[in-house]
Motif scaffolding. Structure first.
Motif, PDB file in Angstrom:
ATOM      1  N   GLU A   1       0.812  -1.212   0.000  1.00  0.00           N
ATOM      2  CA  GLU A   1       0.000   0.000   0.000  1.00  0.00           C
ATOM      3  C   GLU A   1       0.851   1.269   0.000  1.00  0.00           C
ATOM      4  OE1 GLU A   1      -3.263   0.260  -0.492  1.00  0.00           O
ATOM      5  OE2 GLU A   1      -3.355  -1.922  -0.689  1.00  0.00           O
ATOM      6  N   ALA A   2       1.974   1.253   0.700  1.00  0.00           N
ATOM      7  CA  ALA A   2       2.867   2.422   0.714  1.00  0.00           C
ATOM      8  C   ALA A   2       3.408   2.689  -0.682  1.00  0.00           C
ATOM      9  CB  ALA A   2       4.007   2.217   1.710  1.00  0.00           C
ATOM     10  N   ARG A   3       3.818   1.627  -1.368  1.00  0.00           N
ATOM     11  CA  ARG A   3       4.336   1.807  -2.730  1.00  0.00           C
ATOM     12  C   ARG A   3       3.238   2.214  -3.707  1.00  0.00           C
ATOM     13  NH1 ARG A   3       9.226  -2.325  -3.866  1.00  0.00           N
ATOM     14  NH2 ARG A   3      10.463  -1.830  -2.022  1.00  0.00           N
ATOM     15  N   ASP A   4       2.058   1.623  -3.563  1.00  0.00           N
ATOM     16  CA  ASP A   4       0.937   2.047  -4.418  1.00  0.00           C
ATOM     17  C   ASP A   4       0.610   3.514  -4.175  1.00  0.00           C
ATOM     18  OD1 ASP A   4       0.685  -0.444  -5.595  1.00  0.00           O
ATOM     19  OD2 ASP A   4      -1.122  -1.005  -4.479  1.00  0.00           O
ATOM     20  N   PHE A   5       0.591   3.914  -2.896  1.00  0.00           N
ATOM     21  CA  PHE A   5       0.329   5.311  -2.561  1.00  0.00           C
ATOM     22  C   PHE A   5       1.367   6.224  -3.213  1.00  0.00           C
ATOM     23  CE2 PHE A   5       1.116   8.884   0.455  1.00  0.00           C
ATOM     24  CZ  PHE A   5      -0.047   9.593   0.199  1.00  0.00           C
ATOM     25  N   LEU A   6       2.638   5.859  -3.119  1.00  0.00           N
ATOM     26  CA  LEU A   6       3.705   6.660  -3.725  1.00  0.00           C
ATOM     27  C   LEU A   6       3.481   6.812  -5.230  1.00  0.00           C
ATOM     28  CD1 LEU A   6       6.516   8.087  -3.545  1.00  0.00           C
ATOM     29  CD2 LEU A   6       7.499   5.833  -4.037  1.00  0.00           C
ATOM     30  N   HIS A   7       3.228   5.720  -5.912  1.00  0.00           N
ATOM     31  CA  HIS A   7       3.057   5.783  -7.368  1.00  0.00           C
ATOM     32  C   HIS A   7       1.778   6.526  -7.758  1.00  0.00           C
ATOM     33  CE1 HIS A   7       6.431   3.384  -8.960  1.00  0.00           C
ATOM     34  NE2 HIS A   7       6.443   2.915  -7.714  1.00  0.00           N
ATOM     35  N   ASP A   8       0.703   6.320  -7.013  1.00  0.00           N
ATOM     36  CA  ASP A   8      -0.534   7.051  -7.300  1.00  0.00           C
ATOM     37  C   ASP A   8      -0.361   8.550  -7.048  1.00  0.00           C
ATOM     38  OD1 ASP A   8      -1.670   4.600  -7.902  1.00  0.00           O
ATOM     39  OD2 ASP A   8      -2.823   4.469  -6.038  1.00  0.00           O
ATOM     40  N   LEU A   9       0.348   8.891  -5.973  1.00  0.00           N
ATOM     41  CA  LEU A   9       0.610  10.302  -5.670  1.00  0.00           C
ATOM     42  C   LEU A   9       1.445  10.938  -6.773  1.00  0.00           C
ATOM     43  CD1 LEU A   9       0.627  12.781  -3.771  1.00  0.00           C
ATOM     44  CD2 LEU A   9       2.643  11.774  -2.667  1.00  0.00           C
ATOM     45  N   ILE A  10       2.502  10.249  -7.193  1.00  0.00           N
ATOM     46  CA  ILE A  10       3.344  10.787  -8.270  1.00  0.00           C
ATOM     47  C   ILE A  10       2.511  10.975  -9.538  1.00  0.00           C
ATOM     48  CG2 ILE A  10       5.268  10.246  -9.819  1.00  0.00           C
ATOM     49  CD1 ILE A  10       6.701   9.025  -7.351  1.00  0.00           C
ATOM     50  N   ALA A  11       1.649  10.019  -9.851  1.00  0.00           N
ATOM     51  CA  ALA A  11       0.783  10.164 -11.039  1.00  0.00           C
ATOM     52  C   ALA A  11      -0.113  11.390 -10.911  1.00  0.00           C
ATOM     53  CB  ALA A  11      -0.044   8.895 -11.229  1.00  0.00           C
ATOM     54  N   ASP A  12      -0.702  11.581  -9.737  1.00  0.00           N
ATOM     55  CA  ASP A  12      -1.556  12.765  -9.521  1.00  0.00           C
ATOM     56  C   ASP A  12      -0.749  14.052  -9.670  1.00  0.00           C
ATOM     57  OD1 ASP A  12      -3.652  11.045  -8.937  1.00  0.00           O
ATOM     58  OD2 ASP A  12      -3.635  11.451  -6.772  1.00  0.00           O
ATOM     59  N   LEU A  13       0.423  14.090  -9.036  1.00  0.00           N
ATOM     60  CA  LEU A  13       1.237  15.306  -9.067  1.00  0.00           C
ATOM     61  C   LEU A  13       1.766  15.612 -10.464  1.00  0.00           C
ATOM     62  CD1 LEU A  13       3.212  14.895  -5.703  1.00  0.00           C
ATOM     63  CD2 LEU A  13       1.276  16.419  -6.161  1.00  0.00           C
ATOM     64  N   THR A  14       2.124  14.579 -11.224  1.00  0.00           N
ATOM     65  CA  THR A  14       2.614  14.834 -12.591  1.00  0.00           C
ATOM     66  C   THR A  14       1.479  15.306 -13.498  1.00  0.00           C
ATOM     67  OG1 THR A  14       2.445  12.491 -13.175  1.00  0.00           O
ATOM     68  CG2 THR A  14       4.599  13.283 -12.467  1.00  0.00           C
ATOM     69  N   ASP A  15       0.243  14.894 -13.201  1.00  0.00           N
ATOM     70  CA  ASP A  15      -0.899  15.415 -13.958  1.00  0.00           C
ATOM     71  C   ASP A  15      -1.120  16.897 -13.664  1.00  0.00           C
ATOM     72  OD1 ASP A  15      -1.480  13.028 -15.207  1.00  0.00           O
ATOM     73  OD2 ASP A  15      -3.144  12.505 -13.875  1.00  0.00           O
ATOM     74  N   MET A  16      -0.827  17.321 -12.440  1.00  0.00           N
ATOM     75  CA  MET A  16      -1.059  18.703 -12.031  1.00  0.00           C
ATOM     76  C   MET A  16       0.097  19.639 -12.356  1.00  0.00           C
ATOM     77  SD  MET A  16      -2.893  18.459  -8.334  1.00  0.00           S
ATOM     78  CE  MET A  16      -2.170  16.990  -7.642  1.00  0.00           C
ATOM     79  N   HIS A  17       1.322  19.097 -12.440  1.00  0.00           N
ATOM     80  CA  HIS A  17       2.504  19.948 -12.555  1.00  0.00           C
ATOM     81  C   HIS A  17       3.351  19.539 -13.753  1.00  0.00           C
ATOM     82  CE1 HIS A  17       1.555  21.578  -8.640  1.00  0.00           C
ATOM     83  NE2 HIS A  17       1.474  20.346  -8.152  1.00  0.00           N
ATOM     84  N   GLU A  18       3.320  20.382 -14.767  1.00  0.00           N
ATOM     85  CA  GLU A  18       4.057  20.114 -15.995  1.00  0.00           C
ATOM     86  C   GLU A  18       5.559  19.968 -15.718  1.00  0.00           C
ATOM     87  OE1 GLU A  18       5.006  22.343 -20.191  1.00  0.00           O
ATOM     88  OE2 GLU A  18       3.128  22.809 -19.167  1.00  0.00           O
ATOM     89  N   GLY A  19       6.136  18.941 -16.277  1.00  0.00           N
ATOM     90  CA  GLY A  19       7.575  18.725 -16.152  1.00  0.00           C
ATOM     91  C   GLY A  19       7.969  17.817 -14.999  1.00  0.00           C
ATOM     92  N   LEU A  20       7.100  17.620 -14.027  1.00  0.00           N
ATOM     93  CA  LEU A  20       7.467  16.798 -12.875  1.00  0.00           C
ATOM     94  C   LEU A  20       7.794  15.365 -13.293  1.00  0.00           C
ATOM     95  CD1 LEU A  20       7.860  16.622  -9.807  1.00  0.00           C
ATOM     96  CD2 LEU A  20       5.452  15.967  -9.638  1.00  0.00           C
ATOM     97  N   GLY A  21       7.073  14.840 -14.253  1.00  0.00           N
ATOM     98  CA  GLY A  21       7.325  13.482 -14.726  1.00  0.00           C
ATOM     99  C   GLY A  21       8.667  13.318 -15.397  1.00  0.00           C
ATOM    100  N   ASP A  22       9.310  14.428 -15.778  1.00  0.00           N
ATOM    101  CA  ASP A  22      10.632  14.382 -16.411  1.00  0.00           C
ATOM    102  C   ASP A  22      11.762  14.616 -15.422  1.00  0.00           C
ATOM    103  OD1 ASP A  22       9.453  13.998 -18.933  1.00  0.00           O
ATOM    104  OD2 ASP A  22       9.157  16.160 -19.170  1.00  0.00           O
TER     105      ASP A  22
END
Length: 166
Positions: free
Chosen positions: A130-151
């Motif tokens: 669950e901790a790892r799923d939370f981390l990956h889901d959070l990163i997905a949410d944040l990269t959707d909101m903030h351009e360039g974060l995924g890079d």
């Protein structure tokens, strides 16, 4: 059943000039994405949560994954009867979330919980997943909101260090 979640704060928005692609680890972990977090036992309908609005949620997810691994360093793993301890301290206060593993179970409590309230207890493998799923889901949410974060290379490294587990 374990549920880990977050909400971002409107009181502490990220600086508008932030270049998320080049943000360093210090900024990612301590200066950006402030809000609140919780760990909930949905069967017992209990949770440990913050209500301060300034907790760096990416840092929380990152630290939680680190703590779960720290609690698993003993070669005896689930067979170890002596408790293993870890804590997550919140940078802007003296409050801590405390973790204690005995055998395959992890007790989670916090300094701000009432003294007579028992800790939340989760299976270690479930907490890791669950901790790892939370981390990956959070990163997905944040990269959707903030351009360039995924890079951002730090984000790539974080995702590689803590891959999702089946």
């Amino acid at each position: 059943m374990l549920d880990i979640g977050y909400s971002l704060s409107r009181r502490f928005p990220d600086p508008p000039q932030t270049d998320y692609r080049r943000a360093d680890v210090q900024a990612l972990r301590h200066d950006l994405f402030c809000g609140d977090v919780y760990l909930a036992d949905t069967k017992q309908d209990r949770e440990v949560s913050t209500a301060w609005g300034w907790v760096p949620v990416l840092d929380f997810a990152w630290a939680l994954c680190d703590i779960v691994e720290q609690l698993d360093r003993d070669p005896l793993g689930n067979r170890r009867s002596r408790p293993q301890h870890a804590e997550l301290d919140f940078t802007e206060s003296s409050d801590r979330m405390l973790f204690e593993r005995r055998f395959g179970w992890v007790d989670v409590e916090a300094d701000w919980m009432p003294a007579d309230e028992p800790p939340l207890t989760f299976n270690h493998a479930e907490l890791r997943r669950e901790a790892r799923d939370f981390l990956h889901d959070l990163i997905a949410d944040l990269t959707d909101m903030h351009e360039g974060l995924g890079d951002n290379p730090a984000i790539w490294g974080l995702q590689a260090r803590f891959p999702r587990t089946p």
